[in-house]
Structures are given as structure tokens and as C-alpha cells.
Write a protein that holds these residues in place. Structure first.
Motif, mmCIF file in Angstrom:
data_model
loop_
_atom_site.group_PDB
_atom_site.id
_atom_site.type_symbol
_atom_site.label_atom_id
_atom_site.label_comp_id
_atom_site.label_asym_id
_atom_site.label_seq_id
_atom_site.Cartn_x
_atom_site.Cartn_y
_atom_site.Cartn_z
ATOM 1 N N SER A 39 0.838 -1.183 0.000
ATOM 2 C CA SER A 39 0.000 0.000 0.000
ATOM 3 C C SER A 39 0.882 1.244 0.000
ATOM 4 O O SER A 39 1.868 1.324 0.724
ATOM 5 C CB SER A 39 -0.892 0.019 1.252
ATOM 6 N N ALA A 40 0.511 2.219 -0.843
ATOM 7 C CA ALA A 40 1.249 3.474 -0.848
ATOM 8 C C ALA A 40 0.993 4.208 0.462
ATOM 9 O O ALA A 40 -0.088 4.121 1.045
ATOM 10 C CB ALA A 40 0.808 4.319 -2.036
ATOM 11 N N SER A 41 1.994 4.923 0.937
ATOM 12 C CA SER A 41 1.864 5.610 2.214
ATOM 13 C C SER A 41 1.037 6.878 2.077
ATOM 14 O O SER A 41 0.960 7.480 0.995
ATOM 15 C CB SER A 41 3.246 5.947 2.771
ATOM 16 N N LEU A 42 0.413 7.285 3.171
ATOM 17 C CA LEU A 42 -0.342 8.524 3.225
ATOM 18 C C LEU A 42 0.561 9.595 3.830
ATOM 19 O O LEU A 42 1.003 9.461 4.968
ATOM 20 C CB LEU A 42 -1.601 8.362 4.083
ATOM 21 N N GLY A 43 0.860 10.637 3.079
ATOM 22 C CA GLY A 43 1.704 11.707 3.602
ATOM 23 C C GLY A 43 0.890 12.675 4.437
ATOM 24 O O GLY A 43 -0.192 13.102 4.034
ATOM 25 N N ILE A 53 -4.742 16.521 7.714
ATOM 26 C CA ILE A 53 -4.792 16.596 6.260
ATOM 27 C C ILE A 53 -3.723 15.667 5.715
ATOM 28 O O ILE A 53 -2.540 15.814 6.048
ATOM 29 C CB ILE A 53 -4.568 18.029 5.746
ATOM 30 N N VAL A 54 -4.144 14.700 4.888
ATOM 31 C CA VAL A 54 -3.204 13.727 4.339
ATOM 32 C C VAL A 54 -3.217 13.780 2.820
ATOM 33 O O VAL A 54 -4.204 14.182 2.197
ATOM 34 C CB VAL A 54 -3.517 12.285 4.815
ATOM 35 N N HIS A 55 -2.110 13.360 2.230
ATOM 36 C CA HIS A 55 -1.995 13.239 0.786
ATOM 37 C C HIS A 55 -2.349 11.809 0.397
ATOM 38 O O HIS A 55 -1.712 10.865 0.858
ATOM 39 C CB HIS A 55 -0.570 13.566 0.329
ATOM 40 N N LYS A 56 -3.396 11.642 -0.432
ATOM 41 C CA LYS A 56 -3.795 10.317 -0.891
ATOM 42 C C LYS A 56 -3.178 10.047 -2.253
ATOM 43 O O LYS A 56 -3.425 10.773 -3.211
ATOM 44 C CB LYS A 56 -5.325 10.218 -1.013
ATOM 45 N N PRO A 57 -2.360 9.004 -2.375
ATOM 46 C CA PRO A 57 -1.784 8.665 -3.674
ATOM 47 C C PRO A 57 -2.856 8.102 -4.613
ATOM 48 O O PRO A 57 -3.900 7.622 -4.166
ATOM 49 C CB PRO A 57 -0.744 7.583 -3.332
ATOM 50 N N PRO A 58 -2.623 8.144 -5.920
ATOM 51 C CA PRO A 58 -3.580 7.528 -6.851
ATOM 52 C C PRO A 58 -3.644 6.031 -6.647
ATOM 53 O O PRO A 58 -2.645 5.392 -6.289
ATOM 54 C CB PRO A 58 -2.987 7.882 -8.229
ATOM 55 N N ALA A 86 -10.917 6.621 -6.216
ATOM 56 C CA ALA A 86 -9.697 5.832 -5.996
ATOM 57 C C ALA A 86 -8.564 6.207 -6.950
ATOM 58 O O ALA A 86 -7.405 6.301 -6.525
ATOM 59 C CB ALA A 86 -10.011 4.339 -6.087
ATOM 60 N N PRO A 87 -8.827 6.461 -8.255
ATOM 61 C CA PRO A 87 -7.708 6.817 -9.143
ATOM 62 C C PRO A 87 -7.143 8.216 -8.898
ATOM 63 O O PRO A 87 -6.082 8.557 -9.425
ATOM 64 C CB PRO A 87 -8.325 6.739 -10.544
ATOM 65 N N THR A 88 -7.866 9.048 -8.138
ATOM 66 C CA THR A 88 -7.496 10.455 -7.971
ATOM 67 C C THR A 88 -6.456 10.643 -6.872
ATOM 68 O O THR A 88 -6.573 10.082 -5.783
ATOM 69 C CB THR A 88 -8.737 11.299 -7.643
ATOM 70 N N GLU A 89 -5.457 11.457 -7.171
ATOM 71 C CA GLU A 89 -4.458 11.854 -6.182
ATOM 72 C C GLU A 89 -4.853 13.209 -5.622
ATOM 73 O O GLU A 89 -5.278 14.091 -6.364
ATOM 74 C CB GLU A 89 -3.085 11.943 -6.833
ATOM 75 N N GLY A 90 -4.733 13.392 -4.304
ATOM 76 C CA GLY A 90 -5.088 14.689 -3.755
ATOM 77 C C GLY A 90 -5.067 14.707 -2.244
ATOM 78 O O GLY A 90 -4.635 13.753 -1.592
ATOM 79 N N LEU A 91 -5.541 15.816 -1.681
ATOM 80 C CA LEU A 91 -5.545 16.012 -0.244
ATOM 81 C C LEU A 91 -6.899 15.607 0.336
ATOM 82 O O LEU A 91 -7.946 15.898 -0.236
ATOM 83 C CB LEU A 91 -5.264 17.474 0.103
ATOM 84 N N VAL A 92 -6.847 14.940 1.480
ATOM 85 C CA VAL A 92 -8.058 14.513 2.182
ATOM 86 C C VAL A 92 -8.082 15.178 3.547
ATOM 87 O O VAL A 92 -7.119 15.066 4.325
ATOM 88 C CB VAL A 92 -8.103 12.979 2.344
ATOM 89 N N VAL A 93 -9.174 15.877 3.835
ATOM 90 C CA VAL A 93 -9.336 16.567 5.107
ATOM 91 C C VAL A 93 -10.100 15.654 6.062
ATOM 92 O O VAL A 93 -11.166 15.131 5.728
ATOM 93 C CB VAL A 93 -10.099 17.894 4.927
#
Length: 202
Positions: A39-43, A53-58, A86-93
Motif C-alpha cells: 500500500s502506498a503511504s499517506l503523507g 490533512i493527508v496526501h492520498k496517492p492515486p 480511488a484513481p485520484t491523487e489529492g488532499l483529504v481533510v
């Protein structure tokens, strides 16, 4: 799901079968194994006692899919207050307390939070004649409105005219940006679900 691993149902048109997929008598389905992989990490971009606030990888789902999802991985510290495909990369609050979750969820529901996305799209063969525009078309029977602005355009030897659009959804319908862009002839590159058959080259 089985002891030997995970499987995916693929419909006759090549799309992935979902709970909402419609089938007709005689449709052909394929069941294929899916390798899970790491699993890709959540930044983490911001963290305090109320807000995360985390960065969700694609490729990482928001919910479901067991321990791969954002919600599962944050379950002990925070609750996501909106969704990304799920395919979208972006920030999750996310909210870290019940009060923060309720407050953030209300802000998203009342459209007091401004969302801005960027997407690389297939452009018209003659290039983009406008640098901005509006798309107002119903999504699943409900009014939907998207604003777009051209950031840059170029030509790919393999895929022709491409453009990078800055997108602002005025409403929040399921797959709104993907549906709207495909509907006006500017499908997102690699979006095999909504891209017209003739452009499914990735």
C-alpha cells in the motif's frame, strides 16, 4: 475473496464490475486475480488536535478494500470528511474529534469549502479554442455544474492534443468531473471508464 487472494469481476466491455453494475441475460463476465502489492503511504501535511490533512496517492480507495483504504488506515486517529475517487491523487481533510468531524462535514455539505483539481485531458483535434468554460449537465438525474480553465496545452506524438485543466466543481455528484469532461469531448487521459471507445489507448 478467497484464501488464495483477491479477485475482480470484469464485464464484457472491459470495465470493472461494481455493486451498481447492470447485467443482462447472456452477458459474459471474467473473474481475474488481483495482486494486492504494497500500500502506498499517506503523507501527512497538517496535524493538530482537531484536524488531519493527508496526501492520498492515486489508486488508494477511500473506503472498503480492507486495510488498503484511507478510512481503515486512519481509523484510530481521524475520520475522512469527504471523498476522492480511488484513481485520484489529492488532499483529504479529516476530523480527529466528533465535533471536528461534524463541523467539517457540514462545511463540505454546504459547499463552503472550495475544491480545485487539475487533470490532463484529451483535447479537440484543432486545439483548445477557449481558455475557460462551464459545463452544466445532469449527473444521474441531478443538476451538476463544473468550471474549467486551461492551464497549458501541447501535442503528444502518441495521443494528439493534450491539455491541463484546472477544475472547480460547483456541485458534488459522483464522478462529476470525469463525466462532464468526457461529455464535452475532453476525457481525462487514462480514464477508461468514461473515455470514448476510440480513445482508449492507454
Amino acid at each position: 475473496r478467497s484464501k488464495g487472494g483477491r479477485f475482480r469481476v470484469v464485464l464484457g466491455d472491459g470495465s470493472v464490475g461494481r455493486c451498481t453494475s447492470s447485467l443482462a441475460c447472456g452477458d459474459v463476465l471474467s473473474v481475474v486475480p488481483v495482486s494486492k502489492g504494497p500500500s502506498a503511504s499517506l503523507g501527512v501535511l497538517w496535524s493538530d488536535t482537531a484536524l488531519l490533512i493527508v496526501h492520498k496517492p492515486p489508486g488508494v480507495p477511500m473506503h472498503g478494500d480492507a486495510d488498503r483504504s484511507v478510512a481503515f488506515r486512519l481509523r484510530e486517529v481521524a475520520v475522512p470528511c469527504h471523498r476522492l475517487d480511488a484513481p485520484t491523487e489529492g488532499l483529504v481533510v479529516c476530523g480527529c474529534t466528533p465535533e471536528a468531524v461534524a463541523h467539517l462535514s457540514e462545511q463540505f455539505a454546504s459547499r463552503r469549502v472550495k475544491k480545485v483539481y487539475r487533470a490532463v485531458v484529451h483535447g479537440p483535434a484543432a486545439g483548445f479554442q477557449a481558455t475557460s468554460g462551464e459545463v452544466e449537465a445532469p449527473v444521474e438525474g441531478r443538476a451538476a455544474h463544473t468550471s474549467w480553465r486551461l492551464v497549458w496545452q501541447g501535442v503528444s506524438p502518441a495521443y494528439g492534443v493534450l491539455g491541463c485543466l484546472e477544475l472547480e466543481p460547483r456541485t458534488g455528484r459522483k464522478h462529476q468531473l470525469r463525466r462532464h469532461l468526457a461529455g464535452v469531448g475532453m476525457p481525462i487521459v487514462g480514464d477508461v471508464r468514461y473515455m470514448p471507445e476510440g480513445q482508449r489507448t492507454l
